[in-house]
Design an enzyme around this catalytic site. Structure first.
Site, mmCIF file in Angstrom:
data_model
loop_
_atom_site.group_PDB
_atom_site.id
_atom_site.type_symbol
_atom_site.label_atom_id
_atom_site.label_comp_id
_atom_site.label_asym_id
_atom_site.label_seq_id
_atom_site.Cartn_x
_atom_site.Cartn_y
_atom_site.Cartn_z
ATOM 1 N N ASN A 1 0.802 -1.215 0.000
ATOM 2 C CA ASN A 1 0.000 0.000 0.000
ATOM 3 C C ASN A 1 0.838 1.270 0.000
ATOM 4 O OD1 ASN A 1 -2.390 1.744 0.500
ATOM 5 N ND2 ASN A 1 -1.388 2.059 2.465
ATOM 6 N N HIS A 2 1.939 1.281 0.705
ATOM 7 C CA HIS A 2 2.660 2.528 0.930
ATOM 8 C C HIS A 2 4.159 2.283 1.056
ATOM 9 C CE1 HIS A 2 1.465 0.852 4.870
ATOM 10 N NE2 HIS A 2 2.700 1.175 5.213
ATOM 11 N N GLU B 1 -8.534 4.220 -0.152
ATOM 12 C CA GLU B 1 -7.699 3.591 -1.175
ATOM 13 C C GLU B 1 -6.727 4.551 -1.852
ATOM 14 O OE1 GLU B 1 -10.236 1.566 -3.989
ATOM 15 O OE2 GLU B 1 -10.997 0.197 -2.446
ATOM 16 N N ASP C 1 1.243 6.958 -0.526
ATOM 17 C CA ASP C 1 0.328 5.911 -0.961
ATOM 18 C C ASP C 1 0.630 5.486 -2.396
ATOM 19 O OD1 ASP C 1 -2.199 4.534 -0.024
ATOM 20 O OD2 ASP C 1 -2.830 5.290 -1.976
ATOM 21 N N ARG D 1 1.314 -12.620 5.074
ATOM 22 C CA ARG D 1 0.364 -11.802 5.828
ATOM 23 C C ARG D 1 0.458 -10.416 5.194
ATOM 24 N NH1 ARG D 1 0.352 -6.810 8.505
ATOM 25 N NH2 ARG D 1 -1.143 -6.826 10.178
ATOM 26 N N ASP E 1 -0.462 -6.447 4.922
ATOM 27 C CA ASP E 1 -0.831 -5.271 5.691
ATOM 28 C C ASP E 1 -1.794 -4.387 4.891
ATOM 29 O OD1 ASP E 1 -0.125 -3.683 8.122
ATOM 30 O OD2 ASP E 1 0.565 -2.220 6.648
ATOM 31 N N GLU F 1 -4.824 -8.075 6.721
ATOM 32 C CA GLU F 1 -5.241 -7.221 7.821
ATOM 33 C C GLU F 1 -6.314 -6.247 7.313
ATOM 34 O OE1 GLU F 1 -3.547 -3.577 10.515
ATOM 35 O OE2 GLU F 1 -3.139 -3.762 8.372
ATOM 36 N N GLY G 1 -14.305 -3.475 12.411
ATOM 37 C CA GLY G 1 -15.171 -4.328 13.209
ATOM 38 C C GLY G 1 -16.415 -4.834 12.506
#
Length: 166
Positions: free
Chosen positions: A26-27, A66, A75, A104, A106, A130, A134
């Site tokens: 992502n970054h 995004e 980003d 995994r 992120d 990840e 919730g």
């Protein structure tokens, strides 16, 4: 060293232990706007235009999630052919070179689902992501539409609420 890492993985595999690595697509690191510090993504065209993700955006503005900076981290622009192809080649080569068994991932919601489908295919190994949220429907949508599995943050938040942890 790289050789030590390969030896570690080989020894783990001899003991029937699988190896999963943590990856980010992502970054980049906290470099502000000095993209020359980052390789291979050392050009402003490799990143989305500057904007910040606010806490309230996570449930209300998926476009900002995004396309804007999380924690002020530049980003990456996965819709840029060079960025997309480089990330896909990187994960494929990482898995092959080190004989990695799973990843995994992120910051899953901060990247479009279409990219994660391509990333998962390039990796060719089990992926767990990840999705720090919730809402069961939101979190589950990534498992259904993009990657193999997600961490169970809905349960995490429910347990925190149940036991009164802040």
């Amino acid at each position: 060293s790289e050789h030590d890492f390969i030896d570690l993985i080989n020894e783990a595999h001899r003991k029937d232990i699988w190896i999963m690595v943590d990856v980010v697509a992502n970054h980049s690191g906290p470099i502000g706007f000095d993209y020359a510090k980052i390789k291979p993504f050392n050009d402003a065209n490799h990143y989305h235009d500057f904007c910040r993700i606010e806490d309230s955006d996570f449930d209300k503005n998926q476009w900002k999630v995004e396309n804007c900076r999380l924690a002020d981290l530049p980003d990456l622009k996965q819709e840029n052919n060079y960025v997309r192809d480089t990330l896909l080649d990187w994960i494929k080569n990482l898995i092959i070179k080190y004989n990695i068994d799973g990843i995994r991932i992120d910051t899953i919601p901060e990247v479009p689902k279409w990219f994660w489908k391509q990333f998962a295919q390039a990796a060719g190994v089990y992926q767990v992501g990840e999705v720090f949220n919730g809402r069961v429907d939101f979190v589950a949508s990534y498992q259904k539409e993009a990657i193999d599995a997600v961490l169970n943050y809905p349960l995490y938040f429910a347990m925190k609420d149940c036991f009164g942890y802040k």
